[in-house]
Design a protein around this motif. Structure first.
Motif, mmCIF file in Angstrom:
data_model
loop_
_atom_site.group_PDB
_atom_site.id
_atom_site.type_symbol
_atom_site.label_atom_id
_atom_site.label_comp_id
_atom_site.label_asym_id
_atom_site.label_seq_id
_atom_site.Cartn_x
_atom_site.Cartn_y
_atom_site.Cartn_z
ATOM 1 N N THR A 1 0.810 -1.216 0.000
ATOM 2 C CA THR A 1 0.000 0.000 0.000
ATOM 3 C C THR A 1 0.846 1.270 0.000
ATOM 4 O O THR A 1 0.311 2.374 0.072
ATOM 5 C CB THR A 1 -0.948 0.029 1.217
ATOM 6 O OG1 THR A 1 -0.165 -0.151 2.398
ATOM 7 C CG2 THR A 1 -2.004 -1.065 1.119
ATOM 8 N N GLY A 2 2.160 1.104 -0.074
ATOM 9 C CA GLY A 2 3.013 2.294 -0.152
ATOM 10 C C GLY A 2 2.765 3.086 -1.427
ATOM 11 O O GLY A 2 2.913 4.312 -1.448
ATOM 12 N N VAL B 1 7.953 1.602 -3.834
ATOM 13 C CA VAL B 1 8.675 2.306 -2.767
ATOM 14 C C VAL B 1 9.162 1.330 -1.698
ATOM 15 O O VAL B 1 10.243 1.523 -1.116
ATOM 16 C CB VAL B 1 7.791 3.426 -2.165
ATOM 17 C CG1 VAL B 1 6.573 2.841 -1.431
ATOM 18 C CG2 VAL B 1 8.593 4.316 -1.226
ATOM 19 N N GLU B 2 8.394 0.272 -1.474
ATOM 20 C CA GLU B 2 8.799 -0.697 -0.445
ATOM 21 C C GLU B 2 10.071 -1.436 -0.854
ATOM 22 O O GLU B 2 10.756 -2.024 -0.008
ATOM 23 C CB GLU B 2 7.684 -1.723 -0.204
ATOM 24 C CG GLU B 2 6.443 -1.168 0.501
ATOM 25 C CD GLU B 2 5.335 -0.747 -0.464
ATOM 26 O OE1 GLU B 2 5.653 -0.493 -1.658
ATOM 27 O OE2 GLU B 2 4.181 -0.657 -0.032
ATOM 28 N N MET C 1 18.448 2.321 3.481
ATOM 29 C CA MET C 1 17.629 3.122 2.588
ATOM 30 C C MET C 1 18.397 3.520 1.338
ATOM 31 O O MET C 1 19.611 3.705 1.364
ATOM 32 C CB MET C 1 17.143 4.391 3.306
ATOM 33 C CG MET C 1 16.032 4.125 4.316
ATOM 34 S SD MET C 1 15.050 5.607 4.682
ATOM 35 C CE MET C 1 16.217 6.650 5.510
ATOM 36 N N GLN D 1 16.004 8.220 -0.686
ATOM 37 C CA GLN D 1 15.211 8.215 0.558
ATOM 38 C C GLN D 1 15.937 9.007 1.648
ATOM 39 O O GLN D 1 15.342 9.822 2.352
ATOM 40 C CB GLN D 1 14.966 6.779 1.036
ATOM 41 C CG GLN D 1 14.003 5.992 0.137
ATOM 42 C CD GLN D 1 13.890 4.531 0.543
ATOM 43 O OE1 GLN D 1 14.901 3.837 0.609
ATOM 44 N NE2 GLN D 1 12.678 4.071 0.791
ATOM 45 N N PRO E 1 6.117 8.479 -2.155
ATOM 46 C CA PRO E 1 6.506 7.235 -2.831
ATOM 47 C C PRO E 1 6.696 7.422 -4.338
ATOM 48 O O PRO E 1 7.680 6.933 -4.912
ATOM 49 C CB PRO E 1 5.332 6.295 -2.527
ATOM 50 C CG PRO E 1 4.773 6.796 -1.235
ATOM 51 C CD PRO E 1 4.900 8.294 -1.332
ATOM 52 N N LEU F 1 9.875 9.459 -5.027
ATOM 53 C CA LEU F 1 11.087 8.651 -4.845
ATOM 54 C C LEU F 1 11.345 7.769 -6.069
ATOM 55 O O LEU F 1 12.490 7.642 -6.534
ATOM 56 C CB LEU F 1 10.950 7.779 -3.595
ATOM 57 C CG LEU F 1 11.079 8.516 -2.259
ATOM 58 C CD1 LEU F 1 10.545 7.664 -1.122
ATOM 59 C CD2 LEU F 1 12.536 8.895 -2.001
ATOM 60 N N GLN G 1 10.525 8.510 8.609
ATOM 61 C CA GLN G 1 11.018 7.191 8.213
ATOM 62 C C GLN G 1 9.909 6.379 7.552
ATOM 63 O O GLN G 1 10.082 5.804 6.473
ATOM 64 C CB GLN G 1 11.531 6.469 9.466
ATOM 65 C CG GLN G 1 12.047 5.075 9.218
ATOM 66 C CD GLN G 1 13.506 5.091 8.784
ATOM 67 O OE1 GLN G 1 14.177 6.113 8.900
ATOM 68 N NE2 GLN G 1 14.001 3.972 8.284
ATOM 69 N N LYS H 1 7.296 7.478 6.154
ATOM 70 C CA LYS H 1 6.786 8.103 4.934
ATOM 71 C C LYS H 1 7.682 7.872 3.719
ATOM 72 O O LYS H 1 7.199 7.914 2.591
ATOM 73 C CB LYS H 1 6.563 9.602 5.166
ATOM 74 C CG LYS H 1 5.313 9.893 5.991
ATOM 75 C CD LYS H 1 5.101 11.363 6.269
ATOM 76 C CE LYS H 1 3.741 11.587 6.942
ATOM 77 N NZ LYS H 1 3.533 12.994 7.341
ATOM 78 N N VAL H 2 8.969 7.676 3.932
ATOM 79 C CA VAL H 2 9.833 7.426 2.767
ATOM 80 C C VAL H 2 9.992 5.938 2.451
ATOM 81 O O VAL H 2 10.586 5.591 1.431
ATOM 82 C CB VAL H 2 11.248 8.056 2.897
ATOM 83 C CG1 VAL H 2 11.154 9.565 2.945
ATOM 84 C CG2 VAL H 2 12.006 7.493 4.072
ATOM 85 N N THR H 3 9.462 5.081 3.306
ATOM 86 C CA THR H 3 9.590 3.654 3.031
ATOM 87 C C THR H 3 8.269 3.030 2.582
ATOM 88 O O THR H 3 8.215 1.836 2.289
ATOM 89 C CB THR H 3 10.074 2.908 4.299
ATOM 90 O OG1 THR H 3 9.190 3.235 5.369
ATOM 91 C CG2 THR H 3 11.484 3.299 4.658
ATOM 92 N N GLY H 4 7.219 3.829 2.537
ATOM 93 C CA GLY H 4 5.915 3.296 2.134
ATOM 94 C C GLY H 4 5.166 2.641 3.272
ATOM 95 O O GLY H 4 4.097 2.077 3.075
ATOM 96 N N ALA H 5 5.731 2.709 4.468
ATOM 97 C CA ALA H 5 5.090 2.039 5.606
ATOM 98 C C ALA H 5 3.993 2.888 6.243
ATOM 99 O O ALA H 5 3.128 2.355 6.936
ATOM 100 C CB ALA H 5 6.152 1.696 6.656
ATOM 101 N N ALA H 6 4.033 4.180 6.022
ATOM 102 C CA ALA H 6 3.043 5.060 6.656
ATOM 103 C C ALA H 6 1.642 4.652 6.234
ATOM 104 O O ALA H 6 1.380 4.459 5.049
ATOM 105 C CB ALA H 6 3.306 6.511 6.255
ATOM 106 N N ASP I 1 -5.317 2.813 3.093
ATOM 107 C CA ASP I 1 -4.400 1.669 3.185
ATOM 108 C C ASP I 1 -4.870 0.611 4.188
ATOM 109 O O ASP I 1 -4.270 -0.466 4.280
ATOM 110 C CB ASP I 1 -2.994 2.137 3.609
ATOM 111 C CG ASP I 1 -2.409 3.150 2.646
ATOM 112 O OD1 ASP I 1 -2.822 3.148 1.467
ATOM 113 O OD2 ASP I 1 -1.557 3.951 3.069
#
Lengths: 160, 783
Positions: A36-37, A77-78, A86, A90, A106, A109, B22, B24-29, B34
């Motif tokens: 879902t990123g 993005v994941e 990273m 990132q 995402p 990036l 962190q 937000k840049v890894t897609g985890a947010a 979601d």
């Protein structure tokens, strides 16, 4: 409605996915693979929030049918971080304060990664041009542009 | 016991990295869309009015119910109660009439989005068309058809003044001094009318809400919202649900800018859920719906007359504003009020007459938008001040400095303003821009110019909007701070962690402020709007941290047989200034301390609680707008641009921009700068490109292709930001808000720069290349 079973590589993992013929790559990532990123901002290829790498190219995943992805390699993005480390874009987005609400991040990036992959030493204009398909309402863009610039410098030094 | 090293550095005023970056840049947010709900998830789509104004004669949805997968259709008949923040004029669905294109008349719930969408076509709505009101000035006239015949019955707070029997939902007045007597004393007078179109907020994350009602009466709403507590209050009241049974869960949101404040589309899935219990029901707006069915920034017609004496001292202003409130003004009436009490702009004007009128029209509903009326107001005021300076023949910067508000001035409402750093802001921007120095354009076919404009804004809210916070100590010395304000990207969780760490005396890294906001567990917060969180929620967090600190010191004081006044907390250690004893707080903030004789224990789990609510805001007289204190405070600032215009195309290139704002105290300077940069660019986008093209009440450009917003190639490469700090007496560490203000002066500053470059005043945004080129052609600047 047609149904398909496709095989593809997503963030380095081989996946076999059952999809309907009208499912987009964006829907497949979010709904079938729980990735879902990648965000849905307009579902019409205009905002760039859903940008992913498909066989190395940045694409709006809302405009790609999942059925077209049989045999493809997708990076979301994941999948940017490697072994817990990273990606440099990132890191520079974090360091330069280029993230606010984070919803466009995402896609930004991925577009930045695609740019640096094909053009390791972009000019400022080339960076702005490469990001012009990624709408951001929070940051005003300049910190993102600066982050990509710095990322290119860091990668240039690492590569040297 | 080790002696703790006393902390020498303070985390307030430091540009720490944002706490949520962190993820937000890894897609985890995790954002609302979601969240996975599994197979039970049902989808909702809305049948919308194609007409701007019509009576609903009949709704027939029998055929829709026959479609396999369709579970439910709801209409206005099912939900008769009103809902609204300030003026309760709106139902969840239109009932007997529709008032704008896009208004919901029915909703379908089905097992998939596609089925729900398809079922909309099977709903027949019979309308009887009525004459629409498409202009606010006409709407305020006696000739206009009445859009809300029941206006006099609508509930509203006592600071909103609807005019019964008209389309005027609020008429805010200021009568200060005597403008009629002042005009003959003026050496120069300028009059002008400015028109500002509706614009859309355009968060990149569309509105989304999921609702589920249980048989036991519990209702849960997951929503992308700035206002979980206001949504709970307003929907619970409208739907007769106890607030304790209504839970709103608000994950991170992908941009709000005001359009996710109050209640908007969230009411629809909640209403549907009450009729179809036990399953989650989701409504995700399409981008098209995002454009034409949501709150817009109200359109404004502003008629200004302003005069000064021969030395350039402002003597009088008349300001008449017709706000295009749209079909429902439940929130917009307070934009009108804010525009009214701030109607001088940041200028000291002894004689003032203001009529700020919110008019019902058959346009999209006006609501909160970053700046809450100020960008629209300042588009007029910021230009006419330059026009007057030119007319009296005074240097524009000197004119602004001579007339800008300063601490101790009596404002148009009678309020005496606190100290403000506005003159310093003007000075910083003027120097950065080298205002007054004419610089050469980069090519012969270009014209170059510079312009500045000032800004002010007060938090626009009820007088008693409150905040609360909890500081919960953990056994490893870390701290969880619970708040009810929302992280929109502005960085409030980070600022709150800084305030908590500083107030409590623990390292910043030990403090976590995280979402989602959950009305069941998070402490109350009025709304995340009005640039009020750093100040209001910041005070609540500081109070909660000080409460926890007091509890901690009381335990240690008793254990050590010392006075709490001789103790302090530094870097996570309680230290005694008297005995130089110290103890790490993690040793006892959950499990307590053994008594000195080891017989029994002291203390227990430490939770600090804090609240804040301003208690000093007074009412304003309905006829004169006079009162002791209209607002809590004003944030002021100035902004300027250096631009070039291509004579062949009319295209603007912004070469450079500078902003300076007085934020009281920058809790996190880098994040303050981020607000200044991002707000400027959003304002620039509205100034250059943005307009909801409304034709016959219908928005003609509801897509990113036709409604263009600024992209990375449109913004100036260099934007300088200056932080001015004149402490706010009741702000945490002196802070006041900055979230909205950088957007406020942009349109006026750009218009002033265009005039400086071309000698042509183009007053009405957006300043598109086409509009500029045609104006230059008409003025004979190009041919």
């Amino acid at each position: 409605m047609s149904y398909h079973r496709i095989t593809l590589k997503v963030n380095g993992s081989l996946e076999v996915v059952d999809i309907s013929g009208n499912m987009t790559l964006l829907q497949m990532l979010r709904e079938k693979l729980a990735l879902t990123g990648t965000k849905n901002g307009c579902a019409s290829g205009e905002c760039g929030a859903c940008t992913v790498l498909m066989n190395g190219d940045a694409v709006n995943s809302c405009m790609v049918l999942a059925a077209e992805c049989d045999g493809a390699e997708i990076i979301t993005v994941e999948g940017l971080a490697k072994n817990g480390e990273m990606d440099v874009v990132q890191k520079t987005l974090v360091d330069l304060g280029a993230v606010q609400c984070g919803f466009c991040t995402p896609g930004v990036l991925i577009s930045a990664r695609a740019l640096l992959n094909r053009n390791p030493h972009p000019t400022e204009f080339e960076i702005r041009d490469a990001l012009s398909g990624n709408l951001c309402r929070c940051t005003g863009y300049n910190r993102i542009v600066e982050a990509v610039k710095v990322a290119a410098e860091i990668e240039g030094q690492e590569g040297a | 016991m080790a002696i703790a090293q006393a902390s020498t550095s303070s985390v307030v005023g430091k540009s720490v990295k944002r706490i949520d970056v962190q993820e937000k840049v890894t897609g985890a947010a995790q954002y609302t869309d979601d969240i996975a709900f599994g197979n039970a998830l049902h989808h909702c789509r809305v049948k919308r009015s194609p007409h701007p104004h019509a009576l609903i004669k009949k709704i027939n949805y029998d055929k829709a119910l026959l479609i396999p997968g369709v579970k439910l259709v709801v209409t206005g008949e099912d939900f008769p109660e009103y809902v609204g923040l300030y003026l309760q004029d709106r139902n969840i669905f239109a009932r007997d009439r529709v008032r704008f294109v896009g208004e919901g008349v029915a909703a379908v719930v089905a097992s998939t989005e596609e089925i729900a969408e398809k079922a909309l076509d099977a709903i027949d709505v019979e309308y009887e068309l009525l004459q629409p009101v498409l202009d606010p000035e006409f709407g305020a006239s006696k000739e206009a058809p009445i859009i809300h015949p029941d206006l006099e019955k609508y509930e509203h707070p006592n600071f909103i003044f609807p005019v019964n029997g008209t389309n005027m939902a609020n008429h805010f007045k200021i009568r200060k001094g005597d403008t009629e007597a002042a005009w003959p004393q003026c050496a120069a007078i300028v009059e002008h009318t400015f028109r500002i179109p509706q614009v859309q907020h355009v968060p990149i994350e569309p509105h989304v809400a999921i609702a589920k009602a249980e048989e036991n009466g519990q209702v849960t709403l997951w929503a992308s919202t700035q206002s979980p507590f206001a949504q709970r209050a307003l929907l619970a009241k409208s739907l007769h649900i106890p607030e304790s049974d209504f839970r709103v869960i608000a994950p991170l949101i992908g941009g709000g800018f005001g359009c996710k404040a109050g209640v908007t589309m969230e009411a629809i899935p909640v209403a549907a859920a009450l009729k179809l219990k036990g399953v989650p029901i989701k409504l995700l707006l399409t981008r098209e719906e995002e454009f034409y069915t949501n709150f817009v920034r109200q359109g404004l017609v502003i008629k200004l007359k302003v005069g000064c004496d021969k030395d350039g001292n402002l003597l009088a202003m008349e300001n008449t504003m017709y706000w295009d409130g749209g079909a429902y003004t439940e929130y917009g009436v307070n934009v009108t009020r804010a525009g009214g009490y701030s109607s001088t702009g940041p200028y000291d004007i002894p004689n003032m007459r203001t009529d700020s009128i919110c008019v019902y029209t058959n346009h999209p509903v006006g609501g909160a938008y970053r700046g809450f009326g100020m960008a629209e107001l300042h588009t007029g005021v910021g230009q006419i001040m330059d026009m007057l300076a030119d007319k009296i023949g005074m240097d524009r910067t000197e004119f602004h400095l001579r007339n800008c508000v300063r601490g101790g001035d009596v404002l148009a409402t009678g309020m005496v303003i606190h100290e403000v750093g506005l003159p310093e802001c003007i000075d910083k921007v003027a120097r950065a821009l080298k205002l007054g120095e004419k610089e050469a354009p980069s090519a012969p076919n270009k014209l170059r110019g510079k312009g500045i404009a000032l800004a002010w804004k007060a938090p626009a809210m009820p007088p008693n909007a409150g905040s609360s916070a909890l500081v919960k100590m953990n056994a490893d010395g870390t701290v969880n701070v619970s708040v009810g304000g929302q992280e929109l990207g502005q960085g409030t969780f980070t600022a709150m962690a800084q305030i908590a760490a500083e107030s409590l005396g623990v390292p910043y890294e030990a403090v976590k402020v995280l979402g989602p906001i959950d009305t069941r567990y998070s402490p109350y917060e009025w709304q995340t709007v009005a640039s009020r969180l750093t100040w209001s929620m910041g005070n609540a967090v500081r109070n909660a941290a000080l409460d926890a600190k007091k509890k901690i010191l009381d335990i240690v004081a008793e254990a050590w047989n010392e006075k709490p006044e001789d103790l302090d907390i530094k870097d996570g250690y309680v230290i005694s200034y008297k005995t130089e004893e110290s103890i790490e707080i993690k040793d006892f903030v959950v499990y307590g301390l053994p008594k000195a004789d080891d017989q029994g224990w002291l203390g227990g789990p430490i939770v600090g609680a804090g609240s804040f609510m301003p208690t000093y805001v007074t009412g304003l007289d309905a006829e004169t707008g006079q009162g002791e204190r209209a607002v809590v405070h004003y944030t002021t600032g100035a902004q300027g641009l250096d631009i070039e215009i291509d004579k062949d195309t009319g295209r603007i290139t912004v070469l450079y921009a500078a902003s300076a704002f007085d934020v009281g105290k920058a809790i996190n300077p880098d994040m303050v700068r981020q607000q200044m940069e991002g707000g400027f660019v959003q304002g620039l986008s509205s100034a250059m490109f943005e307009e909801c093209q409304l034709v016959g009440g219908e928005m003609r450009n509801p897509s990113f292709v036709d409604y263009r917003i600024a992209t990375a190639i449109d913004v100036p490469e260099k934007i300088d930001t200056f932080i001015v700090e004149t402490a706010q007496d009741d702000g945490p560490f002196g802070a006041r808000g900055i979230g909205e203000h950088p957007l406020v002066p942009v349109i006026a500053a750009l218009a002033n720069a265009i005039y400086d470059a071309t000698g042509v005043r183009i007053t009405n945004p957006p300043f598109s290349a086409e509009k500029i080129y045609m104006a230059l052609l008409e003025a004979g600047v190009v041919n």
